[in-house]
Design a protein around this motif. Structure first.
Motif, PDB file in Angstrom:
ATOM      1  N   LEU A   1       0.394  -1.510  -0.297  1.00 34.41           N
ATOM      2  CA  LEU A   1       0.328  -0.533   0.253  1.00 34.41           C
ATOM      3  C   LEU A   1       1.001   1.156  -0.002  1.00 34.41           C
ATOM      4  CD1 LEU A   1      -2.707   1.232   0.097  1.00 34.41           C
ATOM      5  CD2 LEU A   1      -3.043   1.217   2.670  1.00 34.41           C
ATOM      6  N   LEU A   2       1.094   1.990  -1.013  1.00 33.46           N
ATOM      7  CA  LEU A   2       1.055   3.956  -1.202  1.00 33.46           C
ATOM      8  C   LEU A   2       0.043   4.529  -0.662  1.00 33.46           C
ATOM      9  CD1 LEU A   2       3.805   4.836  -1.898  1.00 33.46           C
ATOM     10  CD2 LEU A   2       2.792   4.996  -4.266  1.00 33.46           C
ATOM     11  N   VAL A   3       0.845   6.219  -0.309  1.00 31.00           N
ATOM     12  CA  VAL A   3      -0.120   6.252   0.713  1.00 31.00           C
ATOM     13  C   VAL A   3       0.685   8.490   0.355  1.00 31.00           C
ATOM     14  CG1 VAL A   3      -1.528   7.408   1.812  1.00 31.00           C
ATOM     15  CG2 VAL A   3      -0.877   4.914   2.340  1.00 31.00           C
ATOM     16  N   LEU A   4      -0.478   8.910   0.321  1.00 27.53           N
ATOM     17  CA  LEU A   4      -0.099   9.932  -0.022  1.00 27.53           C
ATOM     18  C   LEU A   4      -0.621  11.045   0.240  1.00 27.53           C
ATOM     19  CD1 LEU A   4       2.799  12.337  -1.705  1.00 27.53           C
ATOM     20  CD2 LEU A   4       0.844  12.271  -3.677  1.00 27.53           C
ATOM     21  N   VAL A   5      -0.122  12.014   1.406  1.00 30.32           N
ATOM     22  CA  VAL A   5      -0.820  12.525   2.325  1.00 30.32           C
ATOM     23  C   VAL A   5      -0.470  14.433   2.551  1.00 30.32           C
ATOM     24  CG1 VAL A   5      -1.901  10.874   3.504  1.00 30.32           C
ATOM     25  CG2 VAL A   5       0.012  12.673   3.994  1.00 30.32           C
ATOM     26  N   GLY A   6      -1.092  14.822   2.462  1.00 30.87           N
ATOM     27  CA  GLY A   6      -1.004  16.708   2.606  1.00 30.87           C
ATOM     28  C   GLY A   6      -2.066  17.577   2.572  1.00 30.87           C
TER      29      GLY A   6
ATOM     30  N   SER B   1      -1.888  18.870  10.801  1.00 30.31           N
ATOM     31  CA  SER B   1      -1.554  19.356  12.408  1.00 30.31           C
ATOM     32  C   SER B   1      -1.868  17.542  12.776  1.00 30.31           C
ATOM     33  CB  SER B   1      -2.938  20.178  13.667  1.00 30.31           C
ATOM     34  OG  SER B   1      -2.575  19.254  15.060  1.00 30.31           O
ATOM     35  N   TRP B   2      -3.292  17.144  11.941  1.00 28.87           N
ATOM     36  CA  TRP B   2      -3.314  15.501  11.999  1.00 28.87           C
ATOM     37  C   TRP B   2      -1.886  14.975  11.837  1.00 28.87           C
ATOM     38  CZ3 TRP B   2      -8.436  13.635  13.598  1.00 28.87           C
ATOM     39  CH2 TRP B   2      -8.601  12.264  13.481  1.00 28.87           C
ATOM     40  N   PHE B   3      -1.674  15.351  10.257  1.00 30.36           N
ATOM     41  CA  PHE B   3      -0.812  14.575   9.510  1.00 30.36           C
ATOM     42  C   PHE B   3       0.699  14.013  10.400  1.00 30.36           C
ATOM     43  CE2 PHE B   3      -3.182  15.271   5.409  1.00 30.36           C
ATOM     44  CZ  PHE B   3      -3.675  13.984   5.906  1.00 30.36           C
ATOM     45  N   ARG B   4       0.910  15.561  11.054  1.00 29.97           N
ATOM     46  CA  ARG B   4       2.015  15.902  12.213  1.00 29.97           C
ATOM     47  C   ARG B   4       1.944  14.333  13.237  1.00 29.97           C
ATOM     48  NH1 ARG B   4       5.924  17.828   9.543  1.00 29.97           N
ATOM     49  NH2 ARG B   4       5.498  20.214   8.280  1.00 29.97           N
ATOM     50  N   HIS B   5       0.674  14.248  13.806  1.00 25.78           N
ATOM     51  CA  HIS B   5       0.452  13.088  14.559  1.00 25.78           C
ATOM     52  C   HIS B   5       0.754  11.837  14.191  1.00 25.78           C
ATOM     53  CE1 HIS B   5      -0.472  17.054  16.751  1.00 25.78           C
ATOM     54  NE2 HIS B   5       0.101  16.598  17.951  1.00 25.78           N
TER      55      HIS B   5
ATOM     56  N   GLN C   1       1.667   8.169  12.840  1.00 30.47           N
ATOM     57  CA  GLN C   1       3.177   7.266  12.613  1.00 30.47           C
ATOM     58  C   GLN C   1       3.957   7.710  11.745  1.00 30.47           C
ATOM     59  OE1 GLN C   1       2.417   4.678  15.345  1.00 30.47           O
ATOM     60  NE2 GLN C   1       2.293   3.533  13.812  1.00 30.47           N
ATOM     61  N   ASP C   2       4.557   7.080  11.228  1.00 27.96           N
ATOM     62  CA  ASP C   2       5.181   6.473   9.509  1.00 27.96           C
ATOM     63  C   ASP C   2       5.095   7.304   8.545  1.00 27.96           C
ATOM     64  OD1 ASP C   2       5.422   3.738  10.716  1.00 27.96           O
ATOM     65  OD2 ASP C   2       3.623   3.272  10.656  1.00 27.96           O
ATOM     66  N   ILE C   3       4.911   8.291   8.237  1.00 30.99           N
ATOM     67  CA  ILE C   3       4.889   9.374   7.290  1.00 30.99           C
ATOM     68  C   ILE C   3       5.961  10.044   6.619  1.00 30.99           C
ATOM     69  CG2 ILE C   3       4.501  11.731   6.356  1.00 30.99           C
ATOM     70  CD1 ILE C   3       1.870  11.616   7.891  1.00 30.99           C
ATOM     71  N   GLN C   4       6.607  10.146   5.670  1.00 25.92           N
ATOM     72  CA  GLN C   4       7.922  10.301   6.062  1.00 25.92           C
ATOM     73  C   GLN C   4       7.721  11.522   4.410  1.00 25.92           C
ATOM     74  OE1 GLN C   4      11.192   8.072   5.903  1.00 25.92           O
ATOM     75  NE2 GLN C   4      10.151   6.899   7.039  1.00 25.92           N
ATOM     76  N   TRP C   5       8.125  12.959   5.285  1.00 27.28           N
ATOM     77  CA  TRP C   5       8.090  14.341   4.857  1.00 27.28           C
ATOM     78  C   TRP C   5       8.985  14.502   3.193  1.00 27.28           C
ATOM     79  CZ3 TRP C   5       2.856  16.230   5.817  1.00 27.28           C
ATOM     80  CH2 TRP C   5       2.565  15.719   6.595  1.00 27.28           C
ATOM     81  N   VAL C   6       7.853  15.226   2.222  1.00 30.31           N
ATOM     82  CA  VAL C   6       8.985  16.070   1.617  1.00 30.31           C
ATOM     83  C   VAL C   6       8.160  17.693   1.189  1.00 30.31           C
ATOM     84  CG1 VAL C   6       9.105  15.664  -1.203  1.00 30.31           C
ATOM     85  CG2 VAL C   6       8.910  13.519   0.812  1.00 30.31           C
TER      86      VAL C   6
END
Length: 315
Positions: free
Chosen positions: A6-11, A277-281, A283-288
């Protein structure tokens, strides 16, 4: 037993997820699953910034246009449907790729949250709905802030259904919904890669304002007018979405178009802040950081490296 990939892209909204997701989907032979709670509704295209017909022709998209605007879509249904899609897409040798900005929905799938704690109280829901209608959504949101300030920070006052649900959980269990969510086991059943896009706040706000101006040019007012004329009232959860509630105020004669647009820009900036704020909390997110839009090749190289380190792909 091999885990499903599973690949996920958020922001946050307007950060550039759609354009980048198409490039990545084509590169990795992926099918996109919309992770946006509003894109499920038919006839709500401009205000939800759905991928265009041409973009959907480039890459298969799922979880778009599956319900009419009067349907009470829930995070539990999103989770159930998306888990089925992940199995199906993996089974066909493709890569499932969730793209969106609705944090709870996406997180519920990534970590298979368990829902249903606390049951329901229809009388309480009706009481809260009546309270909001009599005193306004902001007043009901203030009640949530009193009992669960952390959840109130994450939910827009116009998101009545989720505000009421958070109040209902506290009413039934005496516990805060925010604490219940923290108690979920954050163990993923997937071979998971989550990429988060971020950028300079001033630039993001500028992009938000330009996007809204473009939505107005593309016919957002006519889209909202059409929905209202078809009987989809402004009290529906879908019509409380960004863009729809504000333009409905203009169409009711309660403000000018300029005032509605400025209100929409303000509300969207606040929404983007809550998304981050939600995404900052999570886990496992690799930020770009994609602040420098001229360096798209560098951003892609960074993303490819992240994916290569998280997913075993034969491509």
């Amino acid at each position: 037993m091999l885990k499903e990939k599973l690949l996920v892209l958020v922001g946050p909204t307007a950060v550039g997820k759609t354009k980048l997701s198409l490039t990545l989907a084509e590169r990795y032979d992926a099918e996109i699953i919309s992770g946006d709670s509003m894109q499920v509704y038919r006839g709500m295209d401009i205000g939800t910034a759905k991928a265009t017909t041409e973009e959907r022709a480039r890459v298969p998209h799922h979880m778009i246009d599956i319900h009419d605007p009067d349907y009470p879509f829930s995070v539990a249904e999103f989770q159930q449907r998306t888990e089925g899609l992940i199995r199906d897409i993996n089974g066909r040798g493709k890569l499932p790729f969730i793209v969106g900005g609705t944090g709870l929905y996406i997180e519920s799938v990534c970590y298979r949250f368990q829902f249903g704690q606390g049951g329901s109280d229809e009388a309480f829901r009706a009481e809260m709905q009546a309270y909001a209608e009599a005193r306004g959504a902001e007043a009901l949101h203030a009640r949530l802030r009193e009992v669960d300030p952390e959840m109130a920070e994450k939910l827009h006052p116009n998101d009545l259904r989720r505000v009421i649900r958070a109040l209902e959980v506290h009413h039934l269990t005496g516990e805060r919904l925010s604490e219940q969510l923290k108690g979920q086991k954050k163990q993923t059943p997937y071979e998971l890669c989550i990429i988060g896009l971020t950028m300079d706040r001033a630039l993001l706000y500028n992009r938000i304002e330009k996007r809204i101006d473009q939505m107005i040019e593309e016919g957002l007012v006519d889209e909202v007018r059409s929905l209202l004329n078809r009987g989809y009232g402004k009290d529906l959860v879908s019509m409380q979405g960004l863009g729809y509630k504000e333009i409905a105020l203009f169409l009711e004669g309660r403000c000018t178009l300029d005032e509605a647009v400025e209100l929409l820009k303000r509300n969207t900036r606040r929404f983007a802040k809550r998304q981050l704020s939600w995404f900052r909390h999570m886990q496992d997110i690799q930020w770009v950081d994609v602040t420098d839009m001229e360096k798209i090749s560098d951003h892609l190289s960074e993303i490819h490296a992240i994916i290569a380190g998280k997913l075993t792909l034969d491509r």
